[in-house]
Motif scaffolding. Structure first.
Motif, PDB file in Angstrom:
ATOM      1  N   THR B   2       0.847  -1.193   0.000  1.00 52.35           N
ATOM      2  CA  THR B   2       0.000   0.000   0.000  1.00 52.35           C
ATOM      3  C   THR B   2       0.887   1.250   0.000  1.00 52.35           C
ATOM      4  O   THR B   2       1.901   1.303   0.677  1.00 52.35           O
ATOM      5  CB  THR B   2      -0.937   0.049   1.217  1.00 52.35           C
ATOM      6  N   VAL B   3       0.483   2.194  -0.785  1.00 53.98           N
ATOM      7  CA  VAL B   3       1.209   3.453  -0.867  1.00 53.98           C
ATOM      8  C   VAL B   3       0.276   4.546  -0.385  1.00 53.98           C
ATOM      9  O   VAL B   3      -0.811   4.726  -0.942  1.00 53.98           O
ATOM     10  CB  VAL B   3       1.652   3.744  -2.315  1.00 53.98           C
ATOM     11  N   GLU B   4       0.686   5.226   0.662  1.00 54.33           N
ATOM     12  CA  GLU B   4      -0.165   6.280   1.180  1.00 54.33           C
ATOM     13  C   GLU B   4       0.202   7.600   0.515  1.00 54.33           C
ATOM     14  O   GLU B   4       1.274   8.148   0.754  1.00 54.33           O
ATOM     15  CB  GLU B   4       0.032   6.375   2.690  1.00 54.33           C
ATOM     16  N   ILE B   5      -0.687   8.067  -0.326  1.00 51.15           N
ATOM     17  CA  ILE B   5      -0.396   9.297  -1.079  1.00 51.15           C
ATOM     18  C   ILE B   5      -0.433  10.501  -0.126  1.00 51.15           C
ATOM     19  O   ILE B   5      -1.436  10.728   0.544  1.00 51.15           O
ATOM     20  CB  ILE B   5      -1.468   9.518  -2.178  1.00 51.15           C
ATOM     21  N   PRO B   6       0.659  11.273  -0.068  1.00 52.08           N
ATOM     22  CA  PRO B   6       0.632  12.453   0.816  1.00 52.08           C
ATOM     23  C   PRO B   6      -0.312  13.520   0.264  1.00 52.08           C
ATOM     24  O   PRO B   6      -0.167  13.949  -0.871  1.00 52.08           O
ATOM     25  CB  PRO B   6       2.077  12.962   0.795  1.00 52.08           C
ATOM     26  N   VAL B   7      -1.263  13.886   1.061  1.00 59.19           N
ATOM     27  CA  VAL B   7      -2.212  14.927   0.665  1.00 59.19           C
ATOM     28  C   VAL B   7      -2.087  16.077   1.659  1.00 59.19           C
ATOM     29  O   VAL B   7      -2.160  15.878   2.864  1.00 59.19           O
ATOM     30  CB  VAL B   7      -3.662  14.385   0.681  1.00 59.19           C
ATOM     31  N   GLU B   8      -1.865  17.279   1.149  1.00 61.82           N
ATOM     32  CA  GLU B   8      -1.740  18.454   2.025  1.00 61.82           C
ATOM     33  C   GLU B   8      -3.128  18.980   2.371  1.00 61.82           C
ATOM     34  O   GLU B   8      -3.994  19.057   1.514  1.00 61.82           O
ATOM     35  CB  GLU B   8      -0.963  19.572   1.325  1.00 61.82           C
ATOM     36  N   THR B  40      -6.048  24.203  -3.705  1.00 62.01           N
ATOM     37  CA  THR B  40      -4.812  23.420  -3.799  1.00 62.01           C
ATOM     38  C   THR B  40      -3.910  24.054  -4.850  1.00 62.01           C
ATOM     39  O   THR B  40      -4.293  25.030  -5.499  1.00 62.01           O
ATOM     40  CB  THR B  40      -5.101  21.951  -4.160  1.00 62.01           C
ATOM     41  N   LEU B  41      -2.716  23.482  -4.997  1.00 64.38           N
ATOM     42  CA  LEU B  41      -1.769  23.971  -5.994  1.00 64.38           C
ATOM     43  C   LEU B  41      -2.299  23.670  -7.395  1.00 64.38           C
ATOM     44  O   LEU B  41      -3.186  22.828  -7.558  1.00 64.38           O
ATOM     45  CB  LEU B  41      -0.410  23.305  -5.763  1.00 64.38           C
ATOM     46  N   PRO B  42      -1.748  24.351  -8.395  1.00 64.14           N
ATOM     47  CA  PRO B  42      -2.282  24.214  -9.750  1.00 64.14           C
ATOM     48  C   PRO B  42      -2.504  22.771 -10.209  1.00 64.14           C
ATOM     49  O   PRO B  42      -1.569  21.978 -10.219  1.00 64.14           O
ATOM     50  CB  PRO B  42      -1.218  24.907 -10.604  1.00 64.14           C
ATOM     51  N   PHE B  46      -6.420  15.848  -7.091  1.00 66.54           N
ATOM     52  CA  PHE B  46      -6.608  14.823  -6.058  1.00 66.54           C
ATOM     53  C   PHE B  46      -6.624  15.429  -4.658  1.00 66.54           C
ATOM     54  O   PHE B  46      -6.983  14.775  -3.692  1.00 66.54           O
ATOM     55  CB  PHE B  46      -5.511  13.753  -6.137  1.00 66.54           C
ATOM     56  N   GLU B  47      -6.236  16.698  -4.568  1.00 68.25           N
ATOM     57  CA  GLU B  47      -6.015  17.276  -3.259  1.00 68.25           C
ATOM     58  C   GLU B  47      -7.027  18.367  -2.892  1.00 68.25           C
ATOM     59  O   GLU B  47      -7.243  18.644  -1.714  1.00 68.25           O
ATOM     60  CB  GLU B  47      -4.602  17.859  -3.257  1.00 68.25           C
ATOM     61  N   GLY B  48      -7.593  19.012  -3.888  1.00 68.64           N
ATOM     62  CA  GLY B  48      -8.496  20.116  -3.576  1.00 68.64           C
ATOM     63  C   GLY B  48      -9.312  20.527  -4.792  1.00 68.64           C
ATOM     64  O   GLY B  48      -9.327  19.846  -5.810  1.00 68.64           O
TER      65      GLY B  48
END
Ligand code: SF4
Lengths: 453, 323
Positions: B2-8, B40-42, B46-48
């Motif tokens: 499992t890879v935990e995707i870092p989400v800010e 989120t950033l441009p 997946f993050e915002g």
């Protein structure tokens, strides 16, 4: 993740024997943390501590080097997500792909065009890094022949692309038989072929690209398998090709490597912008995204000067050190053998500004004296706004160069962007006429030619 | 594995700002254009949220801009002598908004009539910039603000040395302004504060951090915009304005785009090089946070819009390539 001096100290023998040439283990540990000493200098570290220290000292993105005939391309060892946080260190390699199903003469032509392409940018010679050869034929001999054809046209590093290990083997053999020290990149290992690909990469001692069938989980699994088979040098295919997909994947990969120290994805990334773009115009745009956002090796499907030049310049810009403005030495520069009646111009020591101005004067064929003022390496407008290129600074620069002794007039051309300084300058430089030049360097030749008439 | 995707988890959000006004809102535009709102950033879907795609403007001029590259003048051809015709042509070329640049040679009548003609000729929201010289900008922009009352124009050039008159004009007639500063995070923030202190709501201030062109300092503009956007997402209120930049103007100043003669052979085909120069300048800035880019060549507009569509398209999992 790098360990602190104290963390390293805890792993050392702590006997302060001094054999490392440092008085104490702590002093040695501090130097190790600052990367100013080698662990090997302490003869007494336990094997256990060695393993721990070496693992911790590995960079979050492993450095991968391709080489041949004295040419070298390195990717990896990056430490930040944004260039302003420190800098991006290793310029991504730019390669152009040919296929072994293409006409051999055409292949040679592309390879020699790519090989011979050099373009000057602010005094630097910018070049592409090498070629990628794809085994599309499925035939070992055809592939080896194509690799040789490319090799006959360029000595630069190569990427060998294919999914059949037997075919790739023929290409590797033809390359390494001829020159030792040649390290191509093999691409790539898939969930189907990884065992034989890894064996081939291990035997030839070359880095291996890996390409999963799915997402990052599959990619991580595949790199672990390949690593388990004895291949240390790995390059990752994000397995996305479109604009949004590659941006997302590559951002996630860089974050995982840097912020989570996630070893299975701690390798440079290879991209194929031509596969995600509709035609060469879009390929350039996607390639520029990969340059800015974490590509390590970028394989283009088209080469043209009008695209390669902007891409190379963009790579140069993105990979400069933001802490160090690129400057030239302030002083008096002579262009086209000026005489006492030649015009005197002034600009700032930001190197892009200097080179734009100097190139224009030079190519206009007009002799001139160019004073480069110390403006903290800023462009004219920025320096002026920051108070680093005002009347006082300009007058001091003019006087410091002693240009007045070399000319028989007292006329100074200032950049059009600082036209407002004319009045003040006439006071600061008594006896001088202040002439307002064009705002942009590109308009200088016309301005100078007008002055000559 | 499992890879935990870092989400800010970003606490901040970019402000939403609307340009132009329809008849219902007191203007004459067929539609308005809204920018900003990112959490989120441009393009990190997946993050915002990225509620509005970046917007592409085309720059036109109140009179024939003789200092523009011959390539641009040839491409636009006759319309460069007629702001109304140029506005129409730019709208047809796919612009989302227009930037009308006034000239040093314009009288007040010239300026107001150019604005009137452009508003009548097209349906797009409009930005109007003076020639960039303080006195002249003030002389022309004040009457332009009155002429365009109700249209929610963007007025400029609004710089630290010269913002009061333009901001006052925007206040009087309910327009927006561009807050322009020379590639510096703190200066960008300070000017927003100064303008806001005069009473102009933050919903009427675009941040214009300026940029260099590709090869001419783009890395400064790029990094300043990345830093401003990070600050906005981290919750620094005075950096949460949508960003407007003019890569068209910058790129076409560069010799690589501007001229075709007497340049090194290895620069390649002029037309293709020039379009690439402008396109890469614009697309890199869009990916560092620009909400609104103003361009000059119609072909670049096509390419940049295609890039924006592609960046906005994939809101879910990235497209996979079979192994
Ligand atoms: S050689 Fe090793 S044990 Fe001896 S002082 Fe140096 S670090 Fe300590």
């Amino acid at each position: 993740m790098a360990l602190s001096g104290l963390e390293i100290y805890k792993l050392l023998p702590r006997t302060n024997c001094g054999d490392c040439d440092f008085p104490t283990c702590l002093a040695f540990a501090m130097k190790l943390a600052a990367k100013q000493a080698e662990l090997a200098d302490c003869p007494y570290v336990t094997d256990e501590a060695k393993v721990e220290l070496e693992a911790a000292s590995q960079p979050p993105v492993r450095l991968i080097t391709l080489s041949s005939n004295g040419h070298k391309v390195e990717a990896g060892n990056e430490t930040v997500l944004f260039r302003h946080e420190k800098r991006f260190f290793h310029k991504c390699g730019l390669f152009v792909r040919v296929k072994d199903t293409d006409d051999l003469e055409a292949v040679k032509n592309v390879a020699s065009e790519v090989d011979g392409f050099t373009v000057d940018y602010v005094g630097l010679d910018l070049e592409l890094d090498g070629m990628a050869v794809e085994a599309a034929s499925g035939d070992p001999d055809t592939f080896a022949e194509c690799v040789e054809a490319v090799r006959s046209a360029t000595e630069k590093p190569l990427i060998l692309i294919g999914s059949d290990p037997d075919v790739l083997k023929a290409g590797v053999a033809s390359l390494t038989a001829k020159a030792s020290g040649t390290v191509p990149l093999l691409y790539g290992a898939t969930p189907e072929n990884w065992e034989s690909m890894a064996a081939l990469a291990k035997k030839a001692d070359v880095p291996l690209g890996v390409r999963p069938g799915g997402g990052l989980e599959e990619l991580a699994e595949l790199t672990e398998q390949v690593k388990g088979a004895g291949v240390q040098n790995i390059v990752l295919d994000p397995a996305a090709r479109d604009f949004a997909g590659t941006l997302t994947r590559m951002t996630q990969m860089r974050r995982l490597a840097l912020k989570k120290n996630f070893r299975p994805l701690g390798y440079p990334i290879i991209t194929f912008p031509g596969e995600g773009a509709e035609g060469p115009e879009e390929e350039v745009v996607l390639a520029s995204q990969h340059i800015a956002k974490y590509g390590g090796f970028i394989v283009l499907d088209h080469f043209s000067q009008a695209s390669a030049y902007p891409l190379l310049v963009f790579r140069e810009n993105v990979f400069t050190d933001p802490q160090e403005p690129i400057q030239v030495e302030p002083g008096l520069y002579e262009i086209n053998d000026p005489t006492p009646d030649s015009p005197v111009m002034i600009t700032t020591n930001f190197s892009i500004t200097y080179f734009s101005v100097a190139n224009e004067v030079e190519s206009a064929g007009v002799p001139g004296w160019l004073i480069v003022a110390d403006a903290e390496g800023m462009s004219v407008l920025t320096a002026w706004a920051a108070g680093e290129f005002d009347a006082d600074r300009i007058a001091k620069s003019v006087n410091a160069t002693g240009v007045a002794d070399k000319i028989d007039h007292q006329k100074l051309v200032i950049p059009g962007h600082v036209a407002v300084l004319s009045g003040e300058l006439e006071e600061e430089l008594p006896g001088w006429d202040i002439l307002v030049g064009p705002r942009e360097a590109v308009d200088l030749p016309a301005f100078l030619k007008l002055g000559n008439e | 594995m499992t890879v935990e995707i870092p989400v800010e988890k970003w606490p901040g959000q970019v402000r939403e700002i609307t340009l132009g006004a329809t008849a219902d809102e007191g203007g004459t535009r067929s539609h308005t254009v809204t920018v900003g709102g990112e959490t989120t950033l441009p393009f990190l879907h997946f993050e915002g949220e990225i509620p509005h795609p970046p917007v592409v403007g085309i720059e036109i001029a109140s009179r024939r801009p003789d200092d523009w590259s011959p390539l641009l003048l040839e491409t636009w051809s006759d319309v460069v002598d007629d702001p109304a015709a140029w506005a129409k042509a730019a709208e047809e070329a796919g612009a989302d908004i227009l930037l009308l640049t006034l000239s040093l040679e314009d009288s007040v009548d010239d300026a107001t009539s150019a604005v009137r003609q452009v508003l009548e000729a097209c349906d797009l929201p409009l930005i109007v910039f003076g020639p960039g010289q303080a006195d002249k900008d003030n002389e022309l922009i004040v009457p332009v603000a009155e002429e365009g009352a109700g249209e929610r124009l963007v007025l400029g050039v609004c710089e630290e040395k010269n913002y009061r008159t333009i901001v006052a004009a925007a206040l009087a007639h309910d327009h927006l302004v561009n807050s322009r500063t020379p590639m510096d995070v703190n200066l960008a923030k300070q000017l927003i504060i100064l303008i806001h202190d005069m009473g102009l709501p933050l919903e009427q201030i675009l941040m214009d951090p300026t940029t260099g062109a590709l090869g001419y300092g783009i890395e400064y503009g790029y990094s300043v915009m990345e830093r401003l956007r990070l600050a906005a997402l981290q919750g620094d209120s005075m950096t949460q304005q949508p960003m407007l930049v003019t890569p068209g103007e910058e790129a076409w100043k560069a010799k690589e785009a501007k001229v075709g003669d007497d340049v090194p052979a290895e620069w390649g085909d002029w037309g293709e090089r020039a379009i690439n120069w402008e396109t890469l300048t614009a697309t890199s800035l869009i990916q560092s946070g620009a909400d609104l880019v103003v361009l000059r060549h119609p072909e670049t507009v096509q390419r940049v819009q295609k890039t924006i569509d592609a960046l906005m398209a994939e809101a879910g999992e990235p497209e996979l390539v079979a192994a």
